[in-house]
Design a protein around this motif. Structure first.
Motif, short mmCIF file in Angstrom:
data_model
loop_
_atom_site.label_atom_id
_atom_site.label_comp_id
_atom_site.label_asym_id
_atom_site.label_seq_id
_atom_site.Cartn_x
_atom_site.Cartn_y
_atom_site.Cartn_z
N PHE A 118 0.82 -1.22 0.00
CA PHE A 118 0.00 0.00 0.00
C PHE A 118 0.86 1.27 0.00
O PHE A 118 0.44 2.30 -0.52
CB PHE A 118 -0.93 0.03 1.21
N SER A 119 2.05 1.18 0.59
CA SER A 119 2.91 2.37 0.67
C SER A 119 3.41 2.82 -0.70
O SER A 119 3.91 3.95 -0.85
CB SER A 119 4.09 2.13 1.61
N LEU A 120 3.27 1.96 -1.71
CA LEU A 120 3.59 2.40 -3.08
C LEU A 120 2.68 3.56 -3.48
O LEU A 120 3.07 4.44 -4.25
CB LEU A 120 3.40 1.24 -4.06
N GLN A 121 1.46 3.58 -2.95
CA GLN A 121 0.55 4.69 -3.20
C GLN A 121 1.10 5.98 -2.62
O GLN A 121 0.89 7.07 -3.17
CB GLN A 121 -0.83 4.41 -2.60
N VAL A 122 1.81 5.87 -1.52
CA VAL A 122 2.44 7.03 -0.88
C VAL A 122 3.59 7.53 -1.74
O VAL A 122 3.72 8.73 -2.01
CB VAL A 122 2.93 6.68 0.54
N ILE A 123 4.46 6.61 -2.17
CA ILE A 123 5.63 6.99 -2.96
C ILE A 123 5.23 7.72 -4.23
O ILE A 123 5.86 8.71 -4.64
CB ILE A 123 6.47 5.74 -3.31
N PHE A 124 4.16 7.24 -4.88
CA PHE A 124 3.75 7.81 -6.16
C PHE A 124 2.55 8.75 -6.04
O PHE A 124 1.88 9.05 -7.03
CB PHE A 124 3.41 6.69 -7.14
N SER A 125 2.29 9.24 -4.84
CA SER A 125 1.13 10.11 -4.64
C SER A 125 1.26 11.44 -5.39
O SER A 125 0.25 12.06 -5.73
CB SER A 125 0.90 10.37 -3.15
N PHE A 126 2.50 11.88 -5.68
CA PHE A 126 2.68 13.14 -6.41
C PHE A 126 2.14 13.04 -7.84
O PHE A 126 1.96 14.05 -8.52
CB PHE A 126 4.16 13.54 -6.43
N LEU A 127 1.89 11.80 -8.28
CA LEU A 127 1.33 11.59 -9.62
C LEU A 127 -0.19 11.73 -9.64
O LEU A 127 -0.82 11.56 -10.68
CB LEU A 127 1.71 10.20 -10.14
N ASN A 128 -0.77 12.02 -8.48
CA ASN A 128 -2.22 12.25 -8.43
C ASN A 128 -2.51 13.61 -9.06
O ASN A 128 -2.44 14.65 -8.40
CB ASN A 128 -2.70 12.22 -6.97
N LEU A 129 -2.84 13.60 -10.34
CA LEU A 129 -3.00 14.84 -11.11
C LEU A 129 -4.46 15.13 -11.46
O LEU A 129 -4.73 15.90 -12.38
CB LEU A 129 -2.16 14.75 -12.40
N ASP A 130 -5.38 14.54 -10.73
CA ASP A 130 -6.80 14.77 -11.02
C ASP A 130 -7.15 16.25 -10.95
O ASP A 130 -7.98 16.74 -11.71
CB ASP A 130 -7.67 13.99 -10.04
N TYR A 131 -6.52 16.97 -10.02
CA TYR A 131 -6.82 18.40 -9.89
C TYR A 131 -6.47 19.16 -11.18
O TYR A 131 -7.18 20.10 -11.56
CB TYR A 131 -6.07 19.00 -8.69
N LEU A 132 -5.41 18.74 -11.87
CA LEU A 132 -5.03 19.38 -13.13
C LEU A 132 -6.08 19.10 -14.21
O LEU A 132 -6.51 20.01 -14.93
CB LEU A 132 -3.66 18.89 -13.59
N PHE A 133 -6.49 17.83 -14.33
CA PHE A 133 -7.46 17.47 -15.36
C PHE A 133 -8.83 18.10 -15.09
O PHE A 133 -9.58 18.39 -16.01
CB PHE A 133 -7.57 15.95 -15.46
N ILE A 134 -9.14 18.32 -13.80
CA ILE A 134 -10.40 19.01 -13.45
C ILE A 134 -10.34 20.45 -13.93
O ILE A 134 -11.29 20.97 -14.53
CB ILE A 134 -10.65 18.94 -11.93
N VAL A 135 -9.22 21.12 -13.66
CA VAL A 135 -9.06 22.52 -14.08
C VAL A 135 -9.09 22.64 -15.59
O VAL A 135 -9.71 23.55 -16.16
CB VAL A 135 -7.74 23.11 -13.52
N LEU A 136 -8.42 21.71 -16.29
CA LEU A 136 -8.39 21.72 -17.75
C LEU A 136 -9.69 21.20 -18.36
O LEU A 136 -9.86 21.23 -19.57
CB LEU A 136 -7.22 20.87 -18.26
N GLU A 137 -10.58 20.71 -17.47
CA GLU A 137 -11.88 20.16 -17.88
C GLU A 137 -11.70 18.99 -18.87
O GLU A 137 -12.49 18.81 -19.80
CB GLU A 137 -12.79 21.24 -18.46
#
Length: 480
Positions: A118-137
């Motif tokens: 599960f900690s792999l989710q922590v290591i790669f959490s900076f790749l959570n870019l949903d906020y960017l795709f939301i802004v770009l619609e």
């Protein structure tokens, strides 16, 4: 892309998110049973804290700040690059902390294998870019990606998870496909990154610090119930509670989908102080919650045992009462999230949002501490429901203070509650006379009767929103 098309795309993505646990949980709960479902859920509750720590409040801050700079590509690129760099630092720091925790805490060390996965989710959490795709619609991209991940995960679960001994494989399937898709996301946004400019990370620290503490406090009280159940009672209780919690919250993403779509426009209108547009967006979201969210609560209350039997099995049936207790969160969570994350934060009231979330954390921790030893999962369920209700009320009252002329409670919204209540009392009084043979039939029959009466009453009473919706559907059908 229009608001309606964006919403449809988000609904598609959300429906796949709702269907995913509906398809997988009945199978997984019967294979892993309460004990191993409990182990996985307990590990997830621990990792959730560290994932939140690694994100440092970037998703909320990024949505707000990138929405403001959307028209200035140079500033947009620099801001995004700075947020990515901060995210990488947060991921590394968070992983180091969890690595130390696993090796120095005996309880965590007992489940170190699944915690490391599960900690792999922590290591790669900076790749959570949903906020960017939301802004770009770019909602189509989000929808297709989510659909692909979920289909692959479902296939892998049915192929490789056969007995309770495969619970570690189940964890791998939860983690790996998501990480691979986030890596592809990162590769796809290279045009929006610019590492050649002088990055100014310091200017984000103050706002991010407040948002981070606020988000962490929310994470604490969101996962505290499962964590404390695991510590105080044991893995089986966590497994039962996971079933109750999952079934009571499974439809929440369908409501939050609208919040995701209107967020960039709402933030922009708040920046421009366009009250008419602001109120239109708030109306849209709140009306949706009262028309749909409140009715989900009533329907699931009537069908709690049938839903648990269908999606979890008889061994989880004792979780049905806890599920009923928690059902109001279907309304509380989306409205509280909207009031805080989209309105208060957009008014730069991060400190106030933090204050509310700290109150929520203290409320949830205190109630769990007092109620779990005596009432078990029922106590945890009440603590969650009460805390989310408190947060929803406090945040709504503060928004009302910002916009005193806006009416949160209207006659129409009260009507939706009363109509649902009347139908529920009626169905509850006659339910035992014509159901009970098969839980699937019960769900289909009660759900259909409820929807028939609900829509019928609203049409007869000439409800403005329902009639407008029917008119739009009629016009589109004539054109096609």
């Amino acid at each position: 892309m229009s608001l309606s098309k964006n919403y449809v795309l988000n609904v598609i993505m959300t429906i796949t998110g709702v269907l995913f646990p509906m398809i997988t949980f009945p199978y997984i709960s019967r294979v892993l049973m309460p004990e191993y479902i409990g182990k996985v859920t307990f590990a997830q509750s621990i990792i959730f804290y560290f994932t939140t720590l690694s994100l440092l409040g970037i998703p909320i801050y990024g949505t707000r700040e990138l929405s403001k700079e959307k028209q200035n590509l140079t500033k947009f690129k620099q801001l995004l690059t700075e947020l990515i760099v901060i995210g990488i630092l947060g991921s590394l720091i968070s992983f180091v902390i969890i690595f130390i925790g696993i090796n120095f805490n005996s309880k965590l060390n007992e489940m170190k294998e699944i915690l490391y996965i599960f900690s792999l989710q922590v290591i790669f959490s900076f790749l959570n870019l949903d906020y960017l795709f939301i802004v770009l619609e770019k909602h189509k991209r989000r929808a297709l990606r989510a659909l692909f991940i979920r289909i692959i995960s479902i296939i892998l679960m049915f192929i490789f998870v056969k007995t309770y001994k495969d619970y570690k494989v189940y964890v791998l399937i939860l983690v790996i496909p998501e990480i691979l898709m986030r890596l592809l996301d990162f590769i796809s946004i290279k045009e929006y990154l610019n590492f050649k400019v002088n990055l100014n990370l310091k200017k984000h620290i103050k706002s991010l610090s407040i948002l981070f503490i606020s988000t962490l406090s929310v994470s604490l009280y969101v996962s505290l119930d499962s964590t404390m159940l695991g510590v105080i009672i044991g893995d089986s209780s966590v497994g039962l509670y996971a079933s109750a919690s999952k079934m009571s919250k499974v439809l929440i993403p369908l409501i939050i989908a609208l919040e995701t779509v209107i967020a960039p426009q709402l933030i922009y209108n708040i920046k421009e102080n366009n009250k008419q547009k602001i109120f239109e967006k708030i109306d849209m979201f709140l009306d949706f919650n009262f028309i749909l969210g409140i009715q989900f609560i009533f329907i699931l209350f009537l069908l709690s045992k049938d839903v648990i039997l269908l999606f979890s099995g008889e061994k989880f049936l004792s979780a049905s009462t806890a599920m009923q207790i928690m059902l109001p969160v279907i309304f509380f969570i989306p409205v509280g999230s909207f009031m805080s994350g989209k309105i208060l934060i957009s008014h730069n009231l991060e400190k106030l949002s933090l204050k509310f979330n700290l109150i929520g954390m203290l409320s949830n921790a205190s109630l769990n501490y007092l109620l779990i030893p005596k009432y078990g999962i029922l106590g945890a369920g009440f603590a969650t429901m009460f805390t989310e209700g408190l947060m929803c009320i406090l945040k709504s009252l503060r928004v009302k203070k910002i916009y005193p002329e806006y009416k949160i409670i209207t006659k129409d919204r009260i009507k939706y509650i009363l109509v649902g209540l009347v139908i529920s009392v009626f169905l509850l009084s006659i339910k035992n006379k014509f159901v009970g043979y098969n839980y699937f039939v019960n769900i289909l029959l009660i759900g259909s009767i409820y929807v028939f009466f609900y829509l019928g009453i609203l049409v007869i009473s000439k409800d403005r929103l329902i009639l407008n919706l029917l008119e739009k559907i009629w016009k589109k059908s004539k054109k096609s």
